[in-house]
Write an enzyme that holds these catalytic residues in place. Structure first.
Site, mmCIF file in Angstrom:
data_model
loop_
_atom_site.group_PDB
_atom_site.id
_atom_site.type_symbol
_atom_site.label_atom_id
_atom_site.label_comp_id
_atom_site.label_asym_id
_atom_site.label_seq_id
_atom_site.Cartn_x
_atom_site.Cartn_y
_atom_site.Cartn_z
ATOM 1 C CE1 TYR A 146 -5.618 39.585 13.079
ATOM 2 C CE2 TYR A 146 -4.471 37.701 12.138
ATOM 3 C CZ TYR A 146 -5.580 38.240 12.782
ATOM 4 O OH TYR A 146 -6.631 37.426 13.116
ATOM 5 N NE ARG A 174 0.058 32.640 16.624
ATOM 6 C CZ ARG A 174 0.205 31.434 16.090
ATOM 7 N NH1 ARG A 174 1.408 30.951 15.872
ATOM 8 N NH2 ARG A 174 -0.856 30.718 15.765
ATOM 9 N NE ARG A 189 -5.071 18.482 10.341
ATOM 10 C CZ ARG A 189 -5.573 17.443 9.668
ATOM 11 N NH1 ARG A 189 -5.668 17.502 8.357
ATOM 12 N NH2 ARG A 189 -5.984 16.359 10.304
ATOM 13 C CB CYS A 220 -10.398 20.069 16.920
ATOM 14 S SG CYS A 220 -10.467 21.383 15.662
ATOM 15 C CB CYS A 239 -13.719 28.320 16.702
ATOM 16 S SG CYS A 239 -13.088 27.440 15.252
ATOM 17 C CD GLU A 296 -29.824 4.624 13.423
ATOM 18 O OE1 GLU A 296 -29.887 4.403 12.194
ATOM 19 O OE2 GLU A 296 -30.049 5.755 13.927
#
Length: 685
Positions: A197, A245, A334, A379, A386, A460
C-alpha cells in the site's frame, strides 16, 4: 475447550491497554465503521458485524481500514465530526463485550489502487477526467512514492506525491486519531508498511526512487510512517496505543512479480535483513505493536493466501522478527489456532490474527471454546464474496461495481454484511418442500427452509450428499473444502432434515410436497472434436479415473488450472491448452488466487498454450490450432475441463406445485452464486 488452545485465551497488553485474549480479528475492507468507498459516516452495517464478532469472545477487533483521504469524493477523515459523535454513542455497547477496538487508518493505495475499466475511461478521456475529479481524483488516489505503473492497469499510472501532500496525510492521521480517542476507541492501527500500500511503497526500493528526505536511506524511506506515529503520539499522548500493519518480507521479484513459497529469488522490496532494522526503527518511533504478515500487491498471495498457500505461511518470518523488537507482535496468514497457541505458549508470538474466517462464521471463536469445531463453517479461501478483485491479460480489475462497493461479504455465508437482504424470516404458513438434489445448493436451501419453519425433504440421486463439492474437494490441497463438505452434512443431520439417497426424481408432480426446489446441478460441456471420446472429463479425473504421466488439460480456467496444479503436485507433467489469451481469464477469481497459479506454472515450466483451440485427439497426442498454425502435443492422457451447462429437471407445464431452481441448474456459477441463490429462493417459499 481443548487444553492446547488455552494459550490463546490468556490476557496481554498493548501499551497500557489490556486485551482479554490473544485472538485478533484483523482488518478487512468493507467491515468499516466510518464508511467504505462512499461518503464518510457511521456505518451501521459495519457496526453490526463488528459487534457480533466482539460478542463472540474475540480479544481485539480491527474494523476495515479507513482512508484518511477518501478515494470517493476526496474527503479527509477528520473533517466529519458527526460520525465520531455517533461512534462515541455506540462504543459503550461495544465495550460491554469486554473486547478492545483499534480503528485502522490508512494513507491509501497508491499504485495498488484497483483500477477498473470505468476508471480507465475516466482517466484517459480529458473531459471525463476533469468532470470526475470532484468525486474520483485518480491523479491523487493513485499517487505513489515515485512515478510508477499501476498494479492493475497500464492506462492509469501513478505520479509522485509532493512533500506538502505527505504532510497533509500526516496531519489527518493525527487529527483522526484524536477524534477516535475522544470517541472512546481503545487505539488505532496505522495501515500500512504492509502489502505494498501507499506507506509501504515509500519503504520499498523498487517503487521509491525519490531524492528528497523521503527517499534513499532506510531512515528516509520509513520517514512517512515514523512521522505519522510521532504526530499521533503528540496529539493523543504516549498512552494511546498505535499498532502498525507490517509486512515482514515483501516476497517480491519486481513490478507485478511475486515470489512463491520456497522459490530462490532476488528480493526487490524489503528483505529480512532490512526488516530487522526497520522493525526496531518503527518501534523506537513510537509504534506499540506490529501486526504482521508478508507480501505486496505484486505478491498478493502472501497477504491474501489462497488455498494453494501452505498453512501458517507467514508465521516463521513473524516469529523471527519478534526477536528484534520489545513490543507485541501478531501474526496472520492461514493460521491454525493450535499452532498459534503453541507459538504464544513458547513466547514466539503475542497475538493470533484471523480475518476471513470471521466472515464465514462470526461465532467461530465461541464454538471453538465450546468444543463445537464441527459447527464452525470453514473459510475455504476462495475470495469469491469478500475480495474478488480479478485481473487477467488485457483487462484491469474486472470486478462488478457492487462488489467493489460492498466487500467483506462471504460466498458461503449469505448473511455476512448483507443482513438487510439475507435474514431469517419465519414463515407465516409452514410448507412441505421437496428439495431435488443434495449438493450445496440443495443443502443450503433446505437448511434455510428448516430455519424458517418449513419442512424440507432432500432427494439425492447418488449415495451421498455433496454433489460436485465431492469432486471439487478431492484434490490433495483442498482440505478446507472437505471441511465444508463435512460441515454441510453435519448441519443437515443436526437439523433433522429427512434425506432420501439413491432416489432419482423423474416426476416433480409425484412428490408429496407443497413446493419444489430443484438443485440438480450441471453437466459437462464436451467439445465436438474427433477423438473426444478418448478424453477424461474433469470430474471423472477428480473421482479417481487414472491418467498417465504427460497429461494435456484442455481448458485453462480455474478448474483446469487447479487440476493441472494437482497433477504437478503428484509428480506428473501437465500441459495446459487454453483458447483465451491468459489463464483463469474469468470474473470472480481474485488476483491473489489466479496470480499464484500463473506464477506457479511459470516457475515450474509447465507448458501453457494460450490462444489455442483443440482440433483432434489421438492416441498419444492432441492437435491444437494456435495463432493460425497446427501444433501437435505429445501426451499420455487428456483431461477435458471446458465448462458446464445447466441440467435442470423440468416440471410439467401445468404443475400443481410451485417449482424453483437454485444452483448450477439455474445458471452455472460458483459457490457464491449457489449459496446466495439458494437463500434467495428459500426466502420466497
Amino acid at each position: 475447550m481443548r487444553r492446547e488452545l488455552e494459550p490463546l485465551f490468556t490476557p496481554w497488553k498493548i501499551g497500557n491497554v489490556e486485551v482479554k485474549n490473544r485472538i485478533v480479528m484483523t482488518s478487512m475492507g468493507g467491515t468499516d465503521l466510518l464508511g467504505w468507498m462512499e461518503n464518510n459516516h457511521f456505518d451501521k452495517a459495519g457496526a453490526e458485524f463488528i459487534l457480533q464478532v466482539a460478542e463472540n469472545n474475540v480479544g481485539l477487533v480491527l474494523p476495515g481500514c479507513q482512508p484518511v483521504y477518501n478515494p470517493m469524493f476526496g474527503q479527509w477523515l477528520h473533517q466529519n465530526k458527526r460520525m465520531y459523535r455517533d461512534l462515541a454513542a455506540w462504543m459503550p455497547e461495544f465495550h460491554k463485550t469486554g473486547a478492545k477496538l483499534f480503528v485502522q487508518l490508512t494513507a491509501g493505495f497508491g499504485r495498488s489502487f484497483s483500477v477498473s475499466p470505468m476508471m480507465e475511461a475516466l482517466y484517459t478521456n480529458p473531459v471525463l477526467r476533469t468532470l470526475s475529479k470532484p468525486f474520483m481524483d485518480l491523479d491523487m488516489i493513485c499517487a505513489s512514492a515515485s512515478a510508477s505503473p499501476n498494479r492493475w492497469s497500464d492506462k492509469v499510472p501513478s505520479r509522485a506525491l509532493t512533500a506538502q501532500e505527505i504532510q497533509r496525510f500526516v496531519y489527518s492521521f493525527a487529527q483522526s486519531a484524536k477524534l477516535l480517542q475522544e470517541a472512546g476507541v481503545d487505539g488505532v492501527e496505522v495501515h500500512a508498511v504492509h502489502e505494498g500500500y501507499l506507506l509501504d511503497q515509500f519503504t520499498l526500493p523498487y517503487v521509491n526512487r525519490r531524492q528528497d528526505e523521503y527517499g534513499g536511506s532506510l531512515e528516509n524511506r520509513y520517514r512517512f510512517a515514523t512521522q505519522i506515529v510521532q504526530a499521533i503520539k503528540r496529539e493523543c499522548g504516549d498512552d494511546f496505543p498505535v499498532s502498525l500493519r507490517y509486512s515482514v518480507v515483501s516476497k517480491t521479484k519486481g513490478m507485478r512479480q511475486g515470489a512463491l513459497p520456497g522459490e530462490d529469488y532476488v528480493e526487490v522490496g524489503r528483505d529480512m535483513a532490512e526488516s530487522e532494522k526497520a522493525a526496531r526503527l518503527l518501534q523506537d518511533a513510537g509504534y506499540d505493536m506490529l501486526n504482521c504478515d508478508n507480501g505486496t500487491y505484486d505478491a498478493w498471495y502472501w497477504a491474501h493466501p489462497p488455498i494453494y498457500m501452505p498453512e501458517n505461511c507467514n508465521l516463521e518470518d513473524v516469529e523471527h522478527i519478534k526477536e528484534f523488537v520489545d513490543i507485541p507482535v501478531v501474526a496472520a496468514g492461514r493460521l491454525v489456532p493450535e499452532v498459534a497457541a503453541e507459538a504464544i505458549a513458547e513466547g514466539k508470538l503475542d497475538g493470533a490474527g484471523f480475518a476471513r474466517q470471521f466472515l464465514a462464521d462470526s461465532e467461530w471463536v465461541t464454538k471453538l471454546t465450546e468444543g463445537r469445531d464441527e459447527d464452525i463453517r470453514p473459510c475455504i479461501l476462495c475470495h469469491n464474496g469478500c475480495f474478488n478483485l480479478c485481473h487477467y491479460e488485457g483487462v484491469p480489475n474486472d470486478q462488478d461495481l457492487s462488489d467493489s462497493l460492498h466487500m467483506a461479504r462471504c460466498a458461503l455465508n449469505a448473511q455476512t454484511m448483507q443482513t438487510d437482504k439475507h435474514h431469517i424470516k419465519r414463515a407465516d404458513r409452514p410448507k412441505k418442500v421437496a428439495v431435488v438434489g443434495g449438493g450445496v445448493g440443495g443443502m443450503e436451501a433446505a437448511l434455510v427452509l428448516k430455519e424458517r419453519g418449513h419442512d424440507p425433504v432432500i432427494y439425492e440421486a447418488s449415495g451421498a450428499l455433496g454433489g460436485t463439492l465431492i469432486q471439487a474437494s478431492a484434490e490433495s490441497y483442498k482440505g478446507k473444502l472437505r471441511d465444508l463438505l463435512a460441515w454441510y452434512r453435519h448441519q443437515v443431520e443436526k437439523a433433522q432434515i429427512p434425506v432420501h439417497l439413491n432416489e432419482r426424481v423423474t416426476d416433480l408432480d409425484a412428490l408429496m410436497a407443497d413446493e419444489v426446489i430443484v438443485a440438480t446441478g450441471s453437466t459437462p460441456i464436451l467439445l465436438p472434436v474427433p477423438g473426444a471420446e478418448k478424453m477424461v472429463e474433469a470430474c471423472e479425473f477428480l473421482d479417481g479415473a487414472p491418467v498417465g504421466e504427460r497429461v494435456v488439460v484442455v481448458g485453462g480456467g480455474l478448474t483446469g488450472c487447479e487440476i493441472a496444479y494437482e497433477l504437478h503436485l503428484q509428480g506428473k507433467r501437465p500441459i495446459i491448452v487454453e483458447m483465451k489469451n491468459d489463464l483463469v481469464a474469468q470474473k470472480g477469481v481474485c488476483l491473489a488466487n489466479s496470480s499464484y497459479l500463473r506464477e506457479y506454472f511459470a516457475l515450474h515450466q509447465v507448458p501453457v498454450y494460450l490462444n489455442a483451440t483443440l482440433k483432434e485427439v489421438f492416441d498419444g497426442e492432441v492437435v491444437v490450432e494456435q495463432d493460425g498454425r497446427s501444433v501437435a502435443i505429445p501426451c499420455d492422457s487428456v483431461i477435458s475441463s471446458v465448462g458446464y451447462r445447466p441440467a435442470p429437471l423440468k416440471g410439467p407445464k401445468r404443475s400443481r406445485k410451485r417449482v424453483r431452481y437454485v444452483g448450477d441448474c439455474a445458471g452455472v456459477g460458483n459457490l457464491r452464486t449457489v449459496v446466495w441463490g439458494a437463500w434467495d429462493e428459500a426466502m420466497k417459499v
